[in-house]
Design an enzyme around this catalytic site. Sequence first.
Site, PDB file in Angstrom:
ATOM      1  N   SER A   1     -12.286  -7.245 -13.042  1.00 33.73           N
ATOM      2  CA  SER A   1     -11.990  -6.218 -14.042  1.00 33.73           C
ATOM      3  C   SER A   1     -11.878  -4.864 -13.363  1.00 33.73           C
ATOM      4  O   SER A   1     -12.841  -4.388 -12.748  1.00 33.73           O
ATOM      5  CB  SER A   1     -13.108  -6.159 -15.087  1.00 33.73           C
ATOM      6  OG  SER A   1     -13.048  -4.909 -15.752  1.00 33.73           O
TER       7      SER A   1
ATOM      8  N   MET B   1      -9.773   0.269 -24.077  1.00 33.20           N
ATOM      9  CA  MET B   1     -10.743   0.684 -25.108  1.00 33.20           C
ATOM     10  C   MET B   1     -10.221   1.925 -25.816  1.00 33.20           C
ATOM     11  O   MET B   1      -9.607   2.792 -25.186  1.00 33.20           O
ATOM     12  CB  MET B   1     -12.093   1.002 -24.461  1.00 33.20           C
ATOM     13  CG  MET B   1     -12.656  -0.132 -23.627  1.00 33.20           C
ATOM     14  SD  MET B   1     -14.330   0.232 -23.095  1.00 33.20           S
ATOM     15  CE  MET B   1     -14.586  -1.097 -21.896  1.00 33.20           C
TER      16      MET B   1
ATOM     17  N   HIS C   1      -7.300  -7.108 -22.026  1.00 33.66           N
ATOM     18  CA  HIS C   1      -8.353  -7.296 -23.033  1.00 33.66           C
ATOM     19  C   HIS C   1      -8.373  -6.057 -23.929  1.00 33.66           C
ATOM     20  O   HIS C   1      -8.826  -4.991 -23.519  1.00 33.66           O
ATOM     21  CB  HIS C   1      -9.690  -7.480 -22.271  1.00 33.66           C
ATOM     22  CG  HIS C   1     -10.887  -7.621 -23.145  1.00 33.66           C
ATOM     23  ND1 HIS C   1     -12.181  -7.543 -22.644  1.00 33.66           N
ATOM     24  CD2 HIS C   1     -11.027  -7.850 -24.474  1.00 33.66           C
ATOM     25  CE1 HIS C   1     -13.041  -7.706 -23.619  1.00 33.66           C
ATOM     26  NE2 HIS C   1     -12.377  -7.881 -24.743  1.00 33.66           N
TER      27      HIS C   1
ATOM     28  N   MET D   1      -9.822  -3.944 -26.551  1.00 31.80           N
ATOM     29  CA  MET D   1     -11.007  -3.631 -27.363  1.00 31.80           C
ATOM     30  C   MET D   1     -10.633  -2.437 -28.228  1.00 31.80           C
ATOM     31  O   MET D   1     -11.107  -1.314 -28.043  1.00 31.80           O
ATOM     32  CB  MET D   1     -12.197  -3.327 -26.439  1.00 31.80           C
ATOM     33  CG  MET D   1     -12.766  -4.585 -25.808  1.00 31.80           C
ATOM     34  SD  MET D   1     -13.793  -4.233 -24.370  1.00 31.80           S
ATOM     35  CE  MET D   1     -12.504  -4.080 -23.134  1.00 31.80           C
TER      36      MET D   1
ATOM     37  N   MET E   1     -17.597 -12.806 -25.113  1.00 31.92           N
ATOM     38  CA  MET E   1     -18.228 -11.620 -24.531  1.00 31.92           C
ATOM     39  C   MET E   1     -19.686 -11.947 -24.263  1.00 31.92           C
ATOM     40  O   MET E   1     -20.416 -12.379 -25.159  1.00 31.92           O
ATOM     41  CB  MET E   1     -18.143 -10.428 -25.496  1.00 31.92           C
ATOM     42  CG  MET E   1     -16.761  -9.824 -25.646  1.00 31.92           C
ATOM     43  SD  MET E   1     -15.963  -9.349 -24.098  1.00 31.92           S
ATOM     44  CE  MET E   1     -17.130  -8.177 -23.405  1.00 31.92           C
TER      45      MET E   1
ATOM     46  N   GLY F   1     -17.770  -2.508 -24.177  1.00 30.51           N
ATOM     47  CA  GLY F   1     -17.792  -1.043 -24.169  1.00 30.51           C
ATOM     48  C   GLY F   1     -17.993  -0.443 -22.795  1.00 30.51           C
ATOM     49  O   GLY F   1     -17.433   0.600 -22.486  1.00 30.51           O
TER      50      GLY F   1
ATOM     51  N   GLY G   1     -20.992  -3.038 -16.008  1.00 28.78           N
ATOM     52  CA  GLY G   1     -22.308  -2.930 -15.391  1.00 28.78           C
ATOM     53  C   GLY G   1     -23.496  -3.247 -16.282  1.00 28.78           C
ATOM     54  O   GLY G   1     -24.631  -2.922 -15.948  1.00 28.78           O
TER      55      GLY G   1
ATOM     56  N   ASP H   1     -16.992 -12.744 -20.115  1.00 22.90           N
ATOM     57  CA  ASP H   1     -16.801 -11.352 -19.695  1.00 22.90           C
ATOM     58  C   ASP H   1     -18.069 -10.546 -19.979  1.00 22.90           C
ATOM     59  O   ASP H   1     -18.465 -10.394 -21.132  1.00 22.90           O
ATOM     60  CB  ASP H   1     -15.617 -10.781 -20.498  1.00 22.90           C
ATOM     61  CG  ASP H   1     -15.239  -9.369 -20.096  1.00 22.90           C
ATOM     62  OD1 ASP H   1     -15.844  -8.808 -19.167  1.00 22.90           O
ATOM     63  OD2 ASP H   1     -14.305  -8.837 -20.742  1.00 22.90           O
ATOM     64  N   GLY H   2     -18.675 -10.051 -18.897  1.00 21.98           N
ATOM     65  CA  GLY H   2     -19.816  -9.154 -19.047  1.00 21.98           C
ATOM     66  C   GLY H   2     -21.032  -9.624 -18.275  1.00 21.98           C
ATOM     67  O   GLY H   2     -21.564 -10.709 -18.539  1.00 21.98           O
TER      68      GLY H   2
ATOM     69  N   GLY I   1     -16.592  -7.180 -13.149  1.00 22.93           N
ATOM     70  CA  GLY I   1     -16.238  -5.798 -12.820  1.00 22.93           C
ATOM     71  C   GLY I   1     -17.165  -5.247 -11.762  1.00 22.93           C
ATOM     72  O   GLY I   1     -16.807  -5.133 -10.585  1.00 22.93           O
TER      73      GLY I   1
HETATM   74  C1  DX5 Z   1     -16.875  -4.802 -21.074  1.00 21.40           C
HETATM   75  C2  DX5 Z   1     -15.543  -5.206 -20.507  1.00 21.40           C
HETATM   76  C3  DX5 Z   1     -15.682  -5.973 -19.246  1.00 21.40           C
HETATM   77  C4  DX5 Z   1     -16.321  -5.230 -18.127  1.00 21.40           C
HETATM   78  C5  DX5 Z   1     -17.145  -6.226 -17.391  1.00 21.40           C
HETATM   79  O1  DX5 Z   1     -16.749  -4.209 -22.291  1.00 21.40           O
HETATM   80  O2  DX5 Z   1     -14.811  -6.007 -21.409  1.00 21.40           O
HETATM   81  O3  DX5 Z   1     -14.470  -6.583 -18.829  1.00 21.40           O
HETATM   82  O4  DX5 Z   1     -15.436  -4.628 -17.227  1.00 21.40           O
HETATM   83  O5  DX5 Z   1     -17.829  -5.547 -16.426  1.00 21.40           O
HETATM   84  P1  DX5 Z   1     -19.107  -6.145 -15.707  1.00 21.40           P
HETATM   85  O6  DX5 Z   1     -18.670  -7.353 -14.941  1.00 21.40           O
HETATM   86  O7  DX5 Z   1     -19.522  -5.014 -14.839  1.00 21.40           O
HETATM   87  O8  DX5 Z   1     -20.118  -6.473 -16.772  1.00 21.40           O
HETATM   88 ZN    ZN Z   2     -13.035  -7.223 -20.537  1.00 21.02          ZN
END
Ligand code: DX5
Ligand code: ZN
Length: 223
Positions: free
Chosen positions: A12, A41, A70, A72, A141, A146, A149, A179-180, A201
């Site tokens: 990500s 986002m 993605h 959001m 998720m 949002g 990290g 994801d997350g 990410g």
């Molecule tokens: C969160 C995002 C993720 C985010 C994941 O709202 O949808 O894609 O970048 O990041 P990490 O892997 O750092 O949790």
């Molecule tokens: Zn994402």
Amino acid sequence: MESSPQVKLAPSILSADFARLGEQVVEATKAGADYIHVDVMDGHFVPQITIGAPVVAAVRKWTDLPLDVHLMIEAPEQQISQFVDAGADIITVHIEVCPHIHQVVKAIKELGVKAGVSLNPETPVAAVSEILPSLDLALVMTVNPGYGGQSFIESMLDKIARLRAELDEKGLAAELEVDGGINAQIAPRVVKAGARVLVAGAAVFGSGQTVDEALKKLRAGLL
Ligand code: DX5
Ligand code: ZN
């Protein structure tokens, strides 16, 4: 022994250095990423405002990998064509903002890209049961969307397993993405539960290692 399932890694770019985004996308591509995950986002559905279609168009120039976008955002149906024009290959919307999800998925597919639907941690698997046969991707998720990290929510392992079981029982081909909070320790556990595409990410771009080392570490845990 059962053979390990094929697992895709989707770095990500939310945690990438935006001042050198092109380079970071190239690093991820060379390191063997399968998708580039782009977190859009809108400051309404989630608090931050991040990336829009012009940035997706810029990223498109730096990689041939599928761009896994993605959304959001509220009212995603109003934005889909912009992201397709920018070069998205997969567009994922949130079930929580789509009362007419069949129409949204149809609109995505009619534009010639793959359609995904995402569930927030508190949204039950049943919320997507009816749409599953039409999906290319189902995204669980594993943090509240949002921010990058955040810490993985442990109770999502059981949810992943229940969605895996439903896909398998119905013989559906949708990719199960998570994801997350995914890192090298958690990756094998989500794969065991049934995930097949792992978004990461902070573990890829914010870990103090090179992108190549980070992706190798994620893969190593899966062997
Ligand atoms: C969160 C995002 C993720 C985010 C994941 O709202 O949808 O894609 O970048 O990041 P990490 O892997 O750092 O949790
Ligand atoms: Zn994402």
